[in-house]
Structure formats: C-alpha cells, structure tokens
Design an enzyme around this catalytic site. Sequence first.
Site, mmCIF file in Angstrom:
data_model
loop_
_atom_site.group_PDB
_atom_site.id
_atom_site.type_symbol
_atom_site.label_atom_id
_atom_site.label_comp_id
_atom_site.label_asym_id
_atom_site.label_seq_id
_atom_site.Cartn_x
_atom_site.Cartn_y
_atom_site.Cartn_z
ATOM 1 N N ASP A 152 0.822 -1.218 0.000
ATOM 2 C CA ASP A 152 0.000 0.000 0.000
ATOM 3 C C ASP A 152 0.856 1.269 0.000
ATOM 4 O OD1 ASP A 152 -1.945 -1.889 0.332
ATOM 5 O OD2 ASP A 152 -2.491 -1.329 2.371
ATOM 6 N N ARG A 160 -14.596 -1.145 -25.240
ATOM 7 C CA ARG A 160 -15.268 -1.171 -23.944
ATOM 8 C C ARG A 160 -14.633 -0.199 -22.952
ATOM 9 N NH1 ARG A 160 -15.332 -7.690 -23.077
ATOM 10 N NH2 ARG A 160 -17.275 -8.110 -24.160
ATOM 11 N N GLY A 180 -5.042 -1.317 -1.725
ATOM 12 C CA GLY A 180 -4.401 -0.076 -1.264
ATOM 13 C C GLY A 180 -5.112 0.566 -0.099
ATOM 14 N N ARG A 230 -16.613 -3.554 -18.213
ATOM 15 C CA ARG A 230 -16.215 -4.785 -17.523
ATOM 16 C C ARG A 230 -15.277 -4.466 -16.373
ATOM 17 N NH1 ARG A 230 -19.687 -6.553 -20.294
ATOM 18 N NH2 ARG A 230 -19.631 -8.333 -21.715
ATOM 19 N N HIS A 282 -5.561 -10.024 -4.272
ATOM 20 C CA HIS A 282 -4.289 -10.467 -3.685
ATOM 21 C C HIS A 282 -3.207 -10.771 -4.721
ATOM 22 C CE1 HIS A 282 -7.072 -10.993 -0.330
ATOM 23 N NE2 HIS A 282 -6.019 -10.829 0.440
HETATM 24 O O1 F6P Z 1 -2.471 -3.780 3.666
HETATM 25 C C1 F6P Z 1 -2.215 -4.665 2.639
HETATM 26 C C2 F6P Z 1 -3.502 -5.173 2.040
HETATM 27 O O2 F6P Z 1 -3.177 -6.019 0.972
HETATM 28 C C3 F6P Z 1 -4.481 -4.096 1.598
HETATM 29 O O3 F6P Z 1 -4.113 -3.507 0.398
HETATM 30 C C4 F6P Z 1 -5.765 -4.885 1.569
HETATM 31 O O4 F6P Z 1 -6.904 -4.060 1.724
HETATM 32 C C5 F6P Z 1 -5.621 -5.811 2.739
HETATM 33 O O5 F6P Z 1 -4.246 -5.949 2.974
HETATM 34 C C6 F6P Z 1 -6.232 -7.179 2.517
HETATM 35 O O6 F6P Z 1 -6.107 -7.947 3.664
HETATM 36 P P1 F6P Z 1 -6.379 -9.526 3.714
HETATM 37 O O7 F6P Z 1 -5.179 -10.219 3.151
HETATM 38 O O8 F6P Z 1 -6.591 -9.818 5.150
HETATM 39 O O9 F6P Z 1 -7.588 -9.787 2.862
#
Ligand code: F6P
Length: 388
Positions: free
Chosen positions: A142, A177, A185, A281, A287
């Site tokens: 982030d 599109r 973030g 879309r 992740h």
């Molecule tokens: O802080 C890092 C982060 O990847 C954020 O960007 C995201 O909102 C959060 O962690 C997601 O957390 P988790 O892995 O618990 O879903």
Amino acid sequence: MEDKLKIGVLTGGGDCPGLNAVLRAVVKTAIHDYNMSVIGFRDGYEGLILNNYITLDKGSVSGILSLGGTILGTSNRADPFNFPILQKDKYIYLDRSADLTANYERLGLDAVIAIGGDGTMNASASLSKIGINIVGVPKTIDNDLFGTDQTFGFDSAVVTATEAIDKIHTTAQSHHRVMIVEVMGRYAGWLALASGLAGGGDIILIPEIPYDIDVICEKIKERNRLGKNFSIVVIGEGAKAEGGEMIIKRMVENSPDAVRLGGVSNRLALQIEALTRLETRVTILGHLVRGGSPTPFDRLLATYFGCEAVRLVAQKKYGRLVVLKGNDIMSIPLGDVEGKVRTVPFDSQMIKAARSLGVSLGLDWEKIEEMSRGAELVEAIESGRDAD
Ligand code: F6P
C-alpha cells in the site's frame, strides 16, 4: 569479551514481495558483521507470544532472495494487546503482552526486529514502551506507512498491476469497452495512481479524492467524441463517491482493522453503463498484487532495510523504525508513526503528471485544488500546534 547477542525476527501483517529478502539480509548481517544468533518467530507476534520459532542460520536463508511471501509465515490478527482466542465459536480478546514479555526474557533475547505495516508498527511502538527492544522495518504494497518515502513491496505490486493494465488494454481496444481495473491499497491511492499512470489509464480514482460519476462519464464520452472508443479506469479499493462511503466487502472479526474492502468497481461499472450506454467490464486484481518475486528495486530496498535494522540493534538504538528518505536509509522513533497513515499528498508528482497528461482523477480540477488548499491549511494548523 561481550556476550554474543541474540535477536528474534518476525514478519507481521499482509505478506508482500521482499519479506524474505529482509530476512536474508537480517540473518546474514547479524552473523557476518556481528556474530549474533538469530531466531525467527512464526506468524508475526503470535510466534513470540506462543514461543513458536525456528533457528535461523545462513543455510535457512539461502535461495530466498527472489521468493515472494515469507518463510516465517505471517498474521494480520496477532496484536499482542488484543489477541484473539476462539472460545465456543466466539472470539474473545486478551492482552497477551505479559506472556510475550515473559517469553522474550525466557529466550534471553536482546532485541526483536519486526517487519510489518501499520498494524505491526503500532503494536511494536506499544511493546517498545513496555520495555521490549524493538527495531521496525516498513513493508506493504500500500506504501502508506508514515515516515518512509517508500515501503518495500510497493514497487513489485506496481509492476504486477501495470502488467495487468497493459493486458486489459488489448480487450478494451478490441471490444471498444470501458474496462475497470481495481487494485488494493486500502486508505491510500499510491498503488492505483502509480500503476494507473504507468499503465496509461484514462481515469484514476483514489481514496484521497472522492469521485463524481458525471465527471467520469464526461471523460469517457469526450474520449469517444475524439475517436477513442475505449477507456481504462483504474480504481483503488478504498475510493468512494462524493458524499458516499467506502464499499466494505466483509468484516474480519478477529482482525485489529476488521474492514476488508473490494468491489467498488462493480457499483461503478453499473453506473457507467447506465450513463454512457457503453459496455463496461470489471477486473479486481485483489491479492494477485501481493504475490510473486520482488523487483530488483524491492530486493535492494529490503536488503538495505534488513542490514540497517541489525546495525541499529548492534548500536542498541531501539524503539526505532528503519526508513528511506530520499536516497538515504535512516531511522525514526517508532512512536512517530503510531496511528498515522501516509496518503498521497495533493502536490505529489503523480497528481501533477495526471493533470498535465489529461488523465481524469474523477473530480473537477477546481474542486481538487480546493481540497488541496484545505489540506494545506490543516497541515499549517497542525504544524503550528506541534510548534507550541
Ligand atoms: O495492507 C495490505 C492489504 O493487501 C491491503 O491492500 C488490503 O486491503 C488488505 O491488505 C487485505 O487484507 P487480507 O489479506 O486480510 O484480505
């Protein structure tokens, strides 16, 4: 001759590329430069509370420089002061800081190097106040950790998100599109802005600037009038409409920051289709941006951070966070970052570049200027207060 120092290291919070590179640098520097012994706690502070650790020697960190994730495991729930325990299908929360301290003393540790984001640093600052010798190392995709110009993990996430936007471009062009790419973030737009600019996005929406759907649709229509029959929107998961709220995907009961975001782009797509009649879309990267091998930049930054953290321990400079300032690796008190989030400033190069390139940030520029003046005022008032 002084006794050999013994240090512990742990990785807390969400994983990101470069964690293993820090571990490698910590272990190698500790052994090579200072003849220290090192143990690694599993799953963040949980390992230090529950005495779950492994011994780390040069062999244990061999071949991990380019590896994503963390060989120690991590957790974004292991807050020592608010530690979740499942009891009859319900979580209860206990202050386990005394258990942590007892284990730290039993193991004969001289210091702990805690690699993590805001949650881990808040806990580290509090542990430091109760006498644990801690040095922090800032990570997160982030890039929102206060006090450092950049966290490691961010550069790798920007590369992954940019590659995704590049790939989305071809479908956008071929099908005429609107394609929305949503990136993680949380409360800061660093990743959306950096990957959006690097990937040639047309509209970039970040949590710091609430968006106006009419401004977004006008930009898309303007592009169509100019013969550009596709548009790329890059949106940070924490972005919200003017006067609206962030879209919460779920609450994670046993997490210090329970809010999990994601899905704002689905709502936005429906609005864009309704107002422009253009097929839209959504791709939510989620992740994906936390995975993969760290970029060379992140490997270097992680390495510098790891080496510096051990140097601080050797100099008995505890309660500090290793940071990047310009081209220098320095350290600041952990207490300075406690409870703070580093959002994108309005005078950032990225915002200036977006304006010069004609990229829309989803709000009229006059309004953005107004917000910027407001932020300057708040900053001036706060620094006046600090000076008192
Ligand atoms: O802080 C890092 C982060 O990847 C954020 O960007 C995201 O909102 C959060 O962690 C997601 O957390 P988790 O892995 O618990 O879903």
